[in-house]
Design a protein around this motif. Structure first.
Motif, PDB file in Angstrom:
ATOM      1  N   ASP A   1      -1.825  -1.087  -5.867  1.00  0.00           N
ATOM      2  CA  ASP A   1      -0.841  -1.011  -4.772  1.00  0.00           C
ATOM      3  C   ASP A   1      -1.500  -1.253  -3.414  1.00  0.00           C
ATOM      4  O   ASP A   1      -0.955  -0.910  -2.384  1.00  0.00           O
ATOM      5  CB  ASP A   1      -0.093   0.322  -4.796  1.00  0.00           C
ATOM      6  CG  ASP A   1      -1.037   1.489  -4.665  1.00  0.00           C
ATOM      7  OD1 ASP A   1      -2.073   1.321  -4.012  1.00  0.00           O
ATOM      8  OD2 ASP A   1      -0.775   2.542  -5.245  1.00  0.00           O
TER       9      ASP A   1
ATOM     10  N   GLY B   1       0.797  -1.225   0.000  1.00  0.00           N
ATOM     11  CA  GLY B   1       0.000   0.000   0.000  1.00  0.00           C
ATOM     12  C   GLY B   1       0.824   1.267   0.000  1.00  0.00           C
ATOM     13  O   GLY B   1       0.520   2.206   0.743  1.00  0.00           O
ATOM     14  N   ILE B   2       1.910   1.308  -0.784  1.00  0.00           N
ATOM     15  CA  ILE B   2       2.767   2.503  -0.792  1.00  0.00           C
ATOM     16  C   ILE B   2       2.597   3.198  -2.139  1.00  0.00           C
ATOM     17  O   ILE B   2       2.607   2.554  -3.189  1.00  0.00           O
ATOM     18  CB  ILE B   2       4.233   2.092  -0.549  1.00  0.00           C
ATOM     19  CG1 ILE B   2       4.380   1.679   0.924  1.00  0.00           C
ATOM     20  CG2 ILE B   2       5.192   3.202  -0.879  1.00  0.00           C
ATOM     21  CD1 ILE B   2       5.738   1.152   1.274  1.00  0.00           C
ATOM     22  N   LYS B   3       2.395   4.501  -2.105  1.00  0.00           N
ATOM     23  CA  LYS B   3       2.173   5.275  -3.331  1.00  0.00           C
ATOM     24  C   LYS B   3       3.532   5.758  -3.843  1.00  0.00           C
ATOM     25  O   LYS B   3       4.278   6.426  -3.119  1.00  0.00           O
ATOM     26  CB  LYS B   3       1.301   6.505  -3.008  1.00  0.00           C
ATOM     27  CG  LYS B   3      -0.122   6.153  -2.662  1.00  0.00           C
ATOM     28  CD  LYS B   3      -0.929   5.907  -3.917  1.00  0.00           C
ATOM     29  CE  LYS B   3      -2.358   5.560  -3.575  1.00  0.00           C
ATOM     30  NZ  LYS B   3      -3.095   5.047  -4.745  1.00  0.00           N
TER      31      LYS B   3
ATOM     32  N   THR C   1      -3.935  -0.082  -1.596  1.00  0.00           N
ATOM     33  CA  THR C   1      -4.627   0.852  -0.696  1.00  0.00           C
ATOM     34  C   THR C   1      -6.140   0.641  -0.752  1.00  0.00           C
ATOM     35  O   THR C   1      -6.855   1.039   0.151  1.00  0.00           O
ATOM     36  CB  THR C   1      -4.329   2.308  -1.137  1.00  0.00           C
ATOM     37  OG1 THR C   1      -4.152   2.318  -2.541  1.00  0.00           O
ATOM     38  CG2 THR C   1      -3.077   2.812  -0.478  1.00  0.00           C
TER      39      THR C   1
ATOM     40  N   ARG D   1       0.974  15.943  -8.997  1.00  0.00           N
ATOM     41  CA  ARG D   1       2.368  15.566  -9.314  1.00  0.00           C
ATOM     42  C   ARG D   1       2.459  14.999 -10.720  1.00  0.00           C
ATOM     43  O   ARG D   1       3.396  15.252 -11.458  1.00  0.00           O
ATOM     44  CB  ARG D   1       2.865  14.504  -8.312  1.00  0.00           C
ATOM     45  CG  ARG D   1       3.030  15.062  -6.923  1.00  0.00           C
ATOM     46  CD  ARG D   1       4.401  14.801  -6.322  1.00  0.00           C
ATOM     47  NE  ARG D   1       4.582  15.597  -5.116  1.00  0.00           N
ATOM     48  CZ  ARG D   1       4.505  15.092  -3.871  1.00  0.00           C
ATOM     49  NH1 ARG D   1       4.287  13.803  -3.691  1.00  0.00           N
ATOM     50  NH2 ARG D   1       4.644  15.865  -2.835  1.00  0.00           N
TER      51      ARG D   1
ATOM     52  N   LEU E   1       4.256   8.045  -5.991  1.00  0.00           N
ATOM     53  CA  LEU E   1       4.409   9.481  -6.269  1.00  0.00           C
ATOM     54  C   LEU E   1       4.448  10.289  -4.979  1.00  0.00           C
ATOM     55  O   LEU E   1       4.553  11.503  -5.020  1.00  0.00           O
ATOM     56  CB  LEU E   1       3.261   9.968  -7.148  1.00  0.00           C
ATOM     57  CG  LEU E   1       3.491   9.708  -8.651  1.00  0.00           C
ATOM     58  CD1 LEU E   1       2.219   9.933  -9.418  1.00  0.00           C
ATOM     59  CD2 LEU E   1       4.587  10.632  -9.156  1.00  0.00           C
ATOM     60  N   LEU E   2       4.337   9.610  -3.833  1.00  0.00           N
ATOM     61  CA  LEU E   2       4.404  10.361  -2.569  1.00  0.00           C
ATOM     62  C   LEU E   2       5.794  10.175  -1.971  1.00  0.00           C
ATOM     63  O   LEU E   2       6.449   9.151  -2.193  1.00  0.00           O
ATOM     64  CB  LEU E   2       3.354   9.833  -1.583  1.00  0.00           C
ATOM     65  CG  LEU E   2       1.882  10.095  -1.940  1.00  0.00           C
ATOM     66  CD1 LEU E   2       0.984   9.500  -0.881  1.00  0.00           C
ATOM     67  CD2 LEU E   2       1.621  11.585  -2.076  1.00  0.00           C
TER      68      LEU E   2
END
Lengths: 199, 50, 225, 239
Positions: C83, A86-88, C85, C23, A90-91
């Protein structure tokens, strides 16, 4: 001390293939369960069935609620970390930790403290160009944002160097002391204090 | 009451339209039935091989 | 503290996805450019006479807006599904259809709003009289938000499969929006009362928000079996 | 009826009867309509297309209603048989809607001289055909059949909710742009001996739908349960 979670003869069949069959276990607060199995043996499906993302064919999953009786519907939050973490991309590292549900209303220095705790110094790098080990450290940092009764972690120790493995073991011990219990999966038994289960 | 073959067929000039509708109707029905039966045979053949 | 956690979580999701969207600037530029390109095709194809263009303007603007808002529909859930989430939506105790509504709102902010702004330019380019600018804005406001809702359902049903499929699924259902939207502008051109059409679009949106979000949650859960 | 093996046994009993009765009633209705119904004073004999166009348009819509009900049952009780019904009814509904479109446009040629008339009912039938195509398309792209059934049942619920809105908005669109032209909706004055054959044709169409649905459903049941032992007993034994 009643167990937080009781799983009773859980089994699930997917297109004629038995994924797992009458799984029974209980999770006492502060106690860990380790599910050992090879690739594709249904570990992830079992975790997601416990969480309610997938419906099981037989058996039931009972969660302890506030007035100490068990019902099918979970009344407290629990933490799930899947393969994709769950890691983005672009962040930045800091944003990945700050912009999540569990870090609501958390002051900045506390998040910085957490990041140092898991050994992440490059706070403002984008998550895209991080190694798998560093991405796992961000995911591990999220464990400490809030205390959960039950953590369900999918293969926490895979693709990790020794330093990171030690770090995760310490964290698990620390959270166990606070009464949080872990359900983790893996290929081979790890050296944390847990009751093992083959699948 | 339509009687006589030519009256039925020509229907004062609009005969072809009416009959083409009937032909298309029967065509679609037969097509549906035919695909259903063909599929049935294919399934039965694969069941036999099981 | 149940209530505060939903609104806080919604703000967190909105902030996170807007930061990501800004972004990667292409997410809100492409629908804008696509809308303007489609609009400029019509004068090129049909000739630049003012009378012709101003009579065609409502239809052209609306067709371009519909297609542009369907363009970015693919990205609503696919990145979060990939991803991991998206799992939090269904694991948490909060009702998941409100969280799905947050994703739809973000998609509308990223595609619906730019289209709204670009439609002013399109109205100028197509010689749309000034007094029907406001009805156009209102109709596009309601229309693009309904399209985002519908697009979210299409994206959920065709998650992981081809993006065109979500367009084919959604377009037949967007016909009432198209008809109502164009009639708002065309009846404002012949300065008739257009409030009836706006009310219907509002009603469809009001029913769509809970209804379509619930169905989108069901469609998303399909991908977890 | 609920469980597939029960349905299969039950349907093999009624299949011959169903086919005989449906062919009979359809034949009688069409023969009556095509030959014995009186000539319409306004349109002459070309109105006989009505005996195919109107039943197929009615059927196109009621099959969609049937699919929405199956979809609803499938969503609420996860009954596999209702999912299979949904999948097998879709192509039949699409072909009847296509039939309605084709016969509608053929009817337009002699009466207005053009093949296609943007009339309110024909246009909403066309949109209904697109929705059928969307349902069939969605079902074919999803590999796991039970998941595909649930996806299509979600879409059919959205469909049944939005079709009245589509019909209403197409009617308004029609009055906004061409209020004056004669529309196909006002069917010719239906004297009783025109109305009776039409009724029989409609019944015949419904029976034919039941026949086609049973055929498709039996294929669907066999295909999905092919490695279940009741299928193997029925057919495996023969090999």
């Amino acid at each position: 001390m009643l167990p937080n979670l009781k799983v009773e003869n859980l089994s699930s069949v997917r297109s004629e293939k038995v994924i797992f069959d009458n799984i029974n276990f209980e999770v006492m607060p502060g106690q860990n369960i380790e599910i050992i199995g090879s690739n594709g043996s249904g570990k992830t499906t079992l975790l997601r069935t416990i969480l309610g993302l997938i419906n099981q064919d037989k058996g039931q999953i009972l969660w302890l609620d506030d007035n100490d009786n068990y019902n099918k519907f979970r009344t407290f939050d629990c933490f799930y970390q899947g393969h994709q973490l769950g890691i983005k991309n672009l962040l930045t590292v800091y944003e990945n930790l700050q912009l999540t549900k569990n870090s609501i209303g958390m002051p900045q220095e506390e998040i910085y403290k957490l990041l140092e705790r898991v050994g992440l110094s490059n706070i403002n790098d984008f998550a895209a160009n991080l190694s798998v080990g560093q991405r796992k450290r961000i995911a591990v940092a999220r464990w400490l944002l809030k205390e959960f009764k039950v953590y369900l972690i999918d293969e926490p120790f895979s693709a990790l160097d020794d330093k990171a493995t030690l770090l995760i073991e310490d964290l698990i011990k620390e959270l166990n002391a606070k009464g949080c219990s872990f359900i983790i999966t893996g290929h081979r038994p790890s050296n944390i204090l847990a009751s093992r289960m083959e699948i | 009451m339509l009687n006589g073959f030519d009256e039925v067929f020509i229907m004062d000039g609009n005969g072809p339209y009416v009959w083409s509708c009937l032909v298309i109707f029967i065509l679609i029905l037969v097509l549906n039935i035919f695909t259903a039966l063909k599929r049935k045979n294919k399934i039965l053949k694969s069941l036999k091989k099981l | 503290m149940m209530q505060s956690s939903i609104s806080d979580w919604l703000t967190i999701i909105l902030r996170r996805d807007l930061i990501i969207a800004f972004r990667r600037s292409s997410t809100y530029i492409t629908p804008l450019i696509f809308f303007l390109i489609v609009v400029t095709f019509f004068p090129l194809a049909l000739g630049p006479q003012e009378s012709l263009l101003s009579s065609l303007a409502p239809g052209v603007i609306w067709i371009a807006a519909l297609l542009a808002s369907l363009l970015a529909v693919e990205t609503i859930f696919s990145e979060d599904f990939r991803d991991g989430t998206l799992d939090d939506f269904f694991i948490s105790l909060e009702p998941s259809f409100i969280l799905v509504f947050a994703k739809v709102l973000i998609h509308w902010l990223i595609t619906g709003l730019p289209i709204l702004i670009a439609s002013m330019i399109a109205a100028l380019v197509l010689y749309l009289p000034f007094e029907s600018f406001i009805p156009m804005i209102f109709s596009l406001l309601l229309g693009t938000s309904f399209m985002s809702l519908l697009g979210a359902l299409g994206a959920a049903l065709s998650l992981g499969r081809s993006a065109i499929l979500s367009a084919i699924i959604v377009l037949p259902f967007s016909i009432p929006t198209l008809l109502m939207g164009t009639s708002v502008i065309s009846s404002s051109l012949i300065n008739q009362d257009f409030s009836g059409y706006l009310m219907i679009m509002g009603a469809m949106l009001a029913i769509g928000i809970p209804g379509l979000c619930l169905l989108t949650v069901e469609a998303l859960l399909l991908n977890y079996e | 009826m609920g469980s597939p093996p029960l349905f299969y046994k039950w349907s093999s009993k009624i299949l011959p009867w169903l086919s005989i009765v449906s062919i009979l009633i359809l034949g009688v209705g069409l023969y009556w309509g095509m030959f014995y119904a009186p000539t319409d004073y306004k349109q002459g004999d070309v109105y006989r297309i009505l005996f195919i166009h109107v039943p197929s348009a009615i059927l196109g819509q009621s099959i969609f209603m049937f699919m929405a009900i199956c979809g609803f049952i499938n969503m609420i009780w996860r009954a596999k048989i209702s999912g299979m019904m949904l999948k097998s009814a879709a192509p039949i509904g699409a072909s009847f809607t296509l039939l309605a479109l084709v016969t509608g446009s053929i009817w337009g040629k002699p009466t207005w001289g053009t093949w296609w008339v943007w009339d309110a009912r024909l246009t909403s039938t066309l949109i209904l055909f697109f929705i059928y195509a969307a349902l069939i398309g969605l079902h074919s792209t999803i590999e796991d059949k039970t998941k595909a059934d649930r996806a299509v049942s979600i879409l059919s619920i959205v469909g049944i909710a939005i079709i009245p809105v589509i019909k209403k908005s197409v009617d308004w669109w029609q009055t906004l742009h061409q209020p004056s032209t004669f529309t196909i909706t006002s069917s010719p004055s239906m004297s009783p001996d025109m109305y009776q054959p039409l009724l029989i044709c409609v019944i015949g169409f419904y029976l034919f739908f039941a026949l086609l649905l049973t055929l498709n459903l039996r294929n669907e049941v066999l295909e999905r349960e092919k490695n279940k032992n009741w299928v193997r007993q029925l057919f495996g034994g023969l090999s």
